[in-house]
Every structure is written in C-alpha cells, then in structure tokens.
Design an enzyme around this catalytic site. Structure first.
Site, mmCIF file in Angstrom:
data_model
loop_
_atom_site.group_PDB
_atom_site.id
_atom_site.type_symbol
_atom_site.label_atom_id
_atom_site.label_comp_id
_atom_site.label_asym_id
_atom_site.label_seq_id
_atom_site.Cartn_x
_atom_site.Cartn_y
_atom_site.Cartn_z
ATOM 1 N N HIS A 178 0.831 -1.205 0.000
ATOM 2 C CA HIS A 178 0.000 0.000 0.000
ATOM 3 C C HIS A 178 0.866 1.256 0.000
ATOM 4 C CE1 HIS A 178 -2.959 -2.934 1.503
ATOM 5 N NE2 HIS A 178 -3.879 -2.109 1.045
ATOM 6 N N ASP A 248 -5.669 -5.588 -7.750
ATOM 7 C CA ASP A 248 -5.723 -4.929 -6.451
ATOM 8 C C ASP A 248 -5.816 -3.428 -6.722
ATOM 9 O OD1 ASP A 248 -5.753 -4.581 -3.721
ATOM 10 O OD2 ASP A 248 -3.883 -5.668 -3.342
#
Length: 339
Positions: A178, A248
């Site tokens: 992330h 993702d």
C-alpha cells in the site's frame, strides 16, 4: 454489459459527481469503504441507489474480519482469520467448524444489504509481511488451505462468490505494498511449492483471484498484477484458472511503477485483469476512465458467470438473514468465540 473499472463513491449517499461517474459504460464495479457505511438500512438504500443508475454493476467490499472490516455498526463482528489459525493448533475440529461459520455469517450479512461480494478470503501465508499478519489464516500453507476451504464453503453456502487474494502470495515479502514497493527475490520453484499452494489447492472453490502488487523479480520485472507471465502464462495456462481476475487497488504505492492512473489501468488490463480497481482518488478514477474508453471490455461471460451465482435480497438485515438457515447458529458460535 460489464465495464472494466471498479471505482468508489464519496459518502453514505450519492452526490452528483458520483452519479455521473456511475453512468459511464466503462464502470462495471463499485467498492464500498467505511466512510460509505452508517448502518445496514443505509447500506441497503445506497446499494439500491447505485443499481438504479447502473443495474449491472458489481458491488464489493473488504469484509475479512479483524481489522479489515468496512461494515461494523449493526453487523456481527468477525475475528481476524489468524485467530482461527491459533485455535487450529489447539482444536482443529472446532477451528474448521468456526471457519465455516465465519464465511457463512460474513457472506449472509454482506449479501443481505445488497452488496454482491466481499474480496475474501486472504490466502496469503502469515509470514513476514507487514500488511498481511493475522489477516492470513495460518503460518503454514497446510493450515491456510484447511481453514480457508471451510471459510469458502461457508461463503458459497450463503450464495457468495469467492475471491482469493493476493496471488501468488504476499506473506513472504515484508514491505506493505500500500505504501512501498514490494520485491520478492525468490526463485519461482520456491514460490510455487510454498506460497502458491494455498491458491492451487483451493482452486475448485475460487470464483475470482486478485494478484499481488509484488514484483517477483526472478519471474518478471513487473508486479504480478501487471505481468502477462503471471496472469496469462501461470494463472490461465499453467494452473488453468478461468475465473475473474480483479486487480488490487491501483492507487496503492506499489502500483505506481506503471506510471499514472491511466497507464496503471492499461497495464493491468493488457496483462490479463478483467476489472481494474481505482480507489480513494477521484482524479485518478477520472483519468482511468479516459484510458478505459480506449480498452476492450472484460470477458463478459466470465463476469456474467460470477454475477449469476449471487442472490438478490430486499428487506432489513435481520429479516433477510432469517432466510439464511444457519445465520443465527453461526452468529451465536462466532459471538461465543469472541467473548
């Protein structure tokens, strides 16, 4: 007609900008976050509003349990899946039964408010990853396979499609994708024999996969979600998976290696993803929308097959869940485990 982008909206009800975005042909999915959720009735109202604008849209959420749970107020809390792994070491029979209940309960309550799917289960081995941790079921592949299979059996018993993530495994690389680039320097044979086994051995239960934003440098210099080697040669050909491939979130830092938002979407779709997620950045979503207009729509049959298996419900969470025969039983068992 299913579009290739999954986007998000700003609040608990749609504003004019959200409505305009949802009208676009290239938007095929929407993911909800905690900011979109007040209570079950409000979520149902929001989902109905979304579908009144885009009837074929796939609505998703991350409702894994533990710290990753977007639906909280009015919903049954779920343990982190790693807690089931700890129980598995002491009482495997109880852990497997509870894993089924968790999958069933999660799916029933998510479906009951109009959401199609939760991006679950996490099939990563709980290793050294800073982002996986107790989101993973166990610290070895055998435990992950045993527990996640029961979790998926529960999901499917309630009528929800399953999404295994993050292929071929994020648990053995430390950085959180992330916020940083994640690189795994192991040979393919080691990855295949260890991390990949949780996906290979649960393949009959999987309707969709989500590849990791991890560069497996001995296989390809691109993150798995941007790699034709991973998505087409390994997922489609080598292991024979023909379900949906969701990227993702392309707003994650590790995805930025592909360039701007448009370049990231193009890279994901050209590599073999069916749907690209662009979340928490409306400017990026609009840039992605422009690029999406130049790209082919996803495989409509794959998307339709997954969507067709998902039941539709109306009513309150409580009244709807009464139609799920094991809901009350599962709720009692999960609450007892958490108490």
């Amino acid at each position: 007609m299913y579009g290739l982008l999954m986007v998000d909206v700003e609040g608990t009800q749609l504003n004019e900008a959200d409505i305009e975005l949802l009208k676009q042909t290239q938007v095929g999915g929407l993911i909800l976050f905690a900011r979109n959720v007040d209570n079950p009735d409000q979520v149902r109202s929001l989902c109905n509003q979304i579908r009144s604008i885009n009837p074929h849209i796939i609505i998703g959420v991350d409702q894994e349990g533990g710290r990753v749970a977007r639906l909280r107020q009015g919903f049954t809390p779920l343990p982190a899946m790693g807690k089931l792994g700890e129980l598995f070491e002491q009482n495997p029979t109880q852990a497997l039964k509870l894993s089924f209940y968790c999958g069933y309960l999660m799916a029933a309550e998510v479906l009951a408010v109009g959401i199609d799917l939760s991006f679950a289960p996490v099939l990563d081995v709980n290793g050294i990853s800073q982002v996986i941790g107790d989101r993973g079921f166990h610290t070895n592949p055998e435990g992950v396979v045993a527990l996640s299979t029961q979790f998926m059996r529960g999901m499917k018993a309630a009528g929800m499609a399953t999404t295994g993530k993050h292929f071929p495994g994020h648990g053995s690389v430390a950085p959180d994708s992330h916020i940083a680039q994640a690189i795994d320097e192991r040979e393919f044979a080691e990855i295949e024999q260890y991390d990949m086994q949780t996906f290979v051995q649960t393949l009959p239960w999987l309707d969709a996969l989500m590849p990791a934003h991890v560069v497996f440098s001995k296989v390809d210099d691109k993150p798995a979600g941007f790699s034709q080697k991973w998505l087409q040669e390994i997922i489609r050909k080598k292991i024979g998976f023909n379900g949906v491939l969701f990227s993702d979130d392309l707003s994650m830092q590790a995805a930025h290696v592909a360039g701007g938002a448009g370049e990231r979407v193009k890279a994901a779709i050209n590599a073999g993803c069916d749907m690209a997620l662009v979340c928490n950045d409306r400017t990026a979503a609009l840039q992605a929308l422009q690029t999406a207009q130049t790209l082919p729509l996803p495989n409509q049959q794959r998307m339709a097959n997954m969507k067709a298996s998902i039941p539709t419900w109306q009513g309150t969470l409580e009244s709807t869940c009464q139609q799920f025969t094991k809901w009350q039983e599962a709720k009692i068992a999960v609450n007892e485990f958490l108490s």
